[in-house]
Scaffold this motif. Structure first.
Motif: not given
Length: 555
Positions: A116-124, A424-429, A431-438, A452-457
């Motif tokens: 249960d993560d509040d670090e790299d996948s958290g919104g900080h 592309r990964m950076l832009i997408e990531y 964008e998610g960060w700005l929406a509150g997702r880590g 090529h499946p999507a990956l949980m980054e």
């Protein structure tokens, strides 16, 4: 008798229920004893990094000591942590994802453990840490529910035995600006760990459960000792912890940590339980420590596989050897593929995951991680099958001297297409960060032919992408085939092209604006890295990011 509170906190939803006078007294005492030490440890980190970048003196093994030459072993590891199989990982601040992670997957099996993560996948943000604290407590008490009114769906914890909980808080390199003691921001690791011990930890102790932590971003054995002091002080202040089992697993995700794995277990003392092979952050850390060296430019990161890159494989074989030598548990890396509507994509992803986890099991790891319940059984079966067969690691596998640490440049091509995928990964990531997702599902080859499946980054792959782009700009790296030289102009063109393609595939003016902001923030992040400033994205407030997004392009 409770002392007058010296703590102020932003009035985010749910915070007032957590920051009671009793909790504030506990947090203040921890802050008074440990904040100065954490700041000193940060200075030591910076000095080590500067020696590597400016004097070309990389991290090295520590001198011989009782920690690396004695016959000590960690205390007996709880049975929970010795289970073979898989741990499901995800942000515990996103309630629906947390509940899904605790429930059975498509085959009807639960994960052995839940990260249960509040670090790299958290919104900080403070709201994320507050939600995580509430969700952890509710999950331990089996009271966690969530109603998604937009999808008309209700989430609840299913009957049956839950996975054991592995709590991961933010690292000691970060502060929480929205919580202060006497006007000073509180250390983020201190805050998160204190909340978990005070609330979920109390409930876990009452249920006879162990309280287990992953310790992220450690770089020196003295930092592991800091956590030992935190746990000791917490036991002194919170009587219910007297009988609690508190154990910690170190995430080996920095280059300096690689050299001090034994020392970290030693310094954790009664709290030591194991080591985890955190692949993504380790690669990002190596990038940062060699960033100034033109002889250390790496090929496309997507082709640098742990299994086929000998020096990286040996780092993790050494991790296993140290764990076996000291009686600790070795935990493997992450399988990130997400489910896809196309069965062929899922089949290919499953084959790759199965091969990866089979390799980890054969190296002596007892569990790995997975980002989605869809692939949970596929990822867990190799560990269960091999360990269940009676297989045992050999004596050679338990000797760390057989796996010396030697940092090399992996083999493989440098390509503009690889840089494009990072962009592309950076832009997408972001964008998610700005929406509150880590953490965010990202297909960096979206729209391209092939399987090529999507990956949980998460933040780790964000760091890797930024570091690789910056390294190529800094050293004018050439495309292995075309000879195109990387510079700011080339990278800016890639970012603009990928942004245009993304906008053509997404709907909504608000979404489009967020992607444009994300691109400007990504540029600033890259520019910082070329200037050898590796500040974590998690160290920026949302107000700072909004300011950066409104400024002219960084290059």
């Amino acid at each position: 008798m409770l002392m007058p509170t010296r703590i102020e906190f932003a009035p985010v939803e749910g915070a007032a229920a957590l920051f009671t006078p009793a909790f504030c007294e506990y947090l203040t005492r921890l802050h008074d004893r440990l904040d100065g030490a954490a700041r000193d440890l940060r200075k030591r980190r910076l000095a080590m990094l500067e020696r590597a970048l400016k004097q070309h003196t990389p991290p090295a093994p520590p001198p011989v000591s009782e920690a690396n030459s004695g016959t000590w072993r960690v205390p007996p590891v709880p049975d929970d942590l010795k289970k073979p199989g898989i741990e499901i990982s995800g942000p515990c601040s996103i309630t629906s994802m947390f509940i899904n992670a605790l429930n059975p997957g498509p085959e009807g099996e639960r994960a052995a453990g839940d990260l249960d993560d509040d670090e790299d996948s958290g919104g900080h943000r403070l709201i994320d840490t507050v939600r995580s604290a509430h969700n952890r407590l509710a999950a331990v008490n089996r009271e966690l529910t969530f109603v998604d009114s937009q999808r008309n769906r209700t989430y609840a914890i299913a009957d049956g035995e839950l996975p054991f909980f592995m709590h991961r808080e933010r690292g000691l390199h970060l502060d929480e600006p929205d919580v202060t003691v006497d006007g000073t921001p509180v250390n983020a690791a201190l805050l998160g760990t204190a909340l978990t011990l005070f609330y979920a930890g109390r409930a876990q102790t009452g249920r006879g459960q162990g309280i287990y932590f992953y310790l992220p971003k450690l770089e020196a054995a003295a930092e592991a000792r800091w956590y030992r002091d935190l746990f000791d002080l917490s036991r002194q202040h919170l009587p219910f912890l007297d009988s609690a089992t508190i154990r910690a697993i170190v995430l080996v995700e920095s280059l300096p940590c690689v050299y001090e794995m034994e020392e970290m277990l030693y310094e954790l003392g009664p709290y030591a339980a194991g080591l985890n092979a955190a692949r993504w952050d380790l690669k990002a850390s190596i990038f940062e420590f060699v960033m100034a060296d033109p002889a250390q430019v790496w090929p496309d990161r997507f082709g640098v596989d742990i299994k086929t890159t000998p020096f990286l494989a040996n780092i993790f074989r050494r991790l296993v050897a140290i764990s076996l030598k000291r009686g600790a548990v070795p935990i493997g890396g992450m399988a990130t593929a997400l489910p896809n509507p196309d069965p062929e994509v899922n089949r290919a992803a499953a084959e790759a995951i199965r091969a990866d986890k089979q390799w980890e099991a054969e190296q002596g790891f007892i569990r790995g991680w997975v980002a989605h319940i869809f692939h949970m059984k596929t990822a867990g079966d190799p560990f269960k099958a091999l360990i269940g067969s009676g297989w045992k690691p050999t004596a050679q596998m338990a000797n760390p001297d057989n796996y010396p640490v030697v940092i090399k440049v992996p083999e493989g091509p440098i390509t503009v297409d690889g840089t494009r995928r990072n962009a592309r990964m950076l832009i997408e990531y972001v964008e998610g960060w700005l929406a509150g997702r880590g953490a965010k599902g990202i297909d960096s080859l979206e729209g391209k032919p092939g399987i090529h499946p999507a990956l949980m980054e998460d933040l780790a792959t964000g760091r890797m992408s930024v570091a690789q782009i910056a390294q190529r700009i800094l050293h004018h790296a050439r495309d292995t085939k075309s000879g195109v030289v990387h510079d700011f102009a080339v990278v800016k063109t890639l970012l603009r092209d990928e942004l245009a393609d993304i906008l053509a595939r997404r709907q909504g003016a608000e979404t489009h604006e967020r992607y444009r902001q994300a691109t400007r923030i990504a540029m600033r992040w890259i520019k910082n890295y070329t200037e050898l400033s590796f500040r974590s994205l998690g160290a920026y407030t949302r107000a700072e990011l909004e300011r950066i997004a409104a400024e002219p392009d960084a290059f």
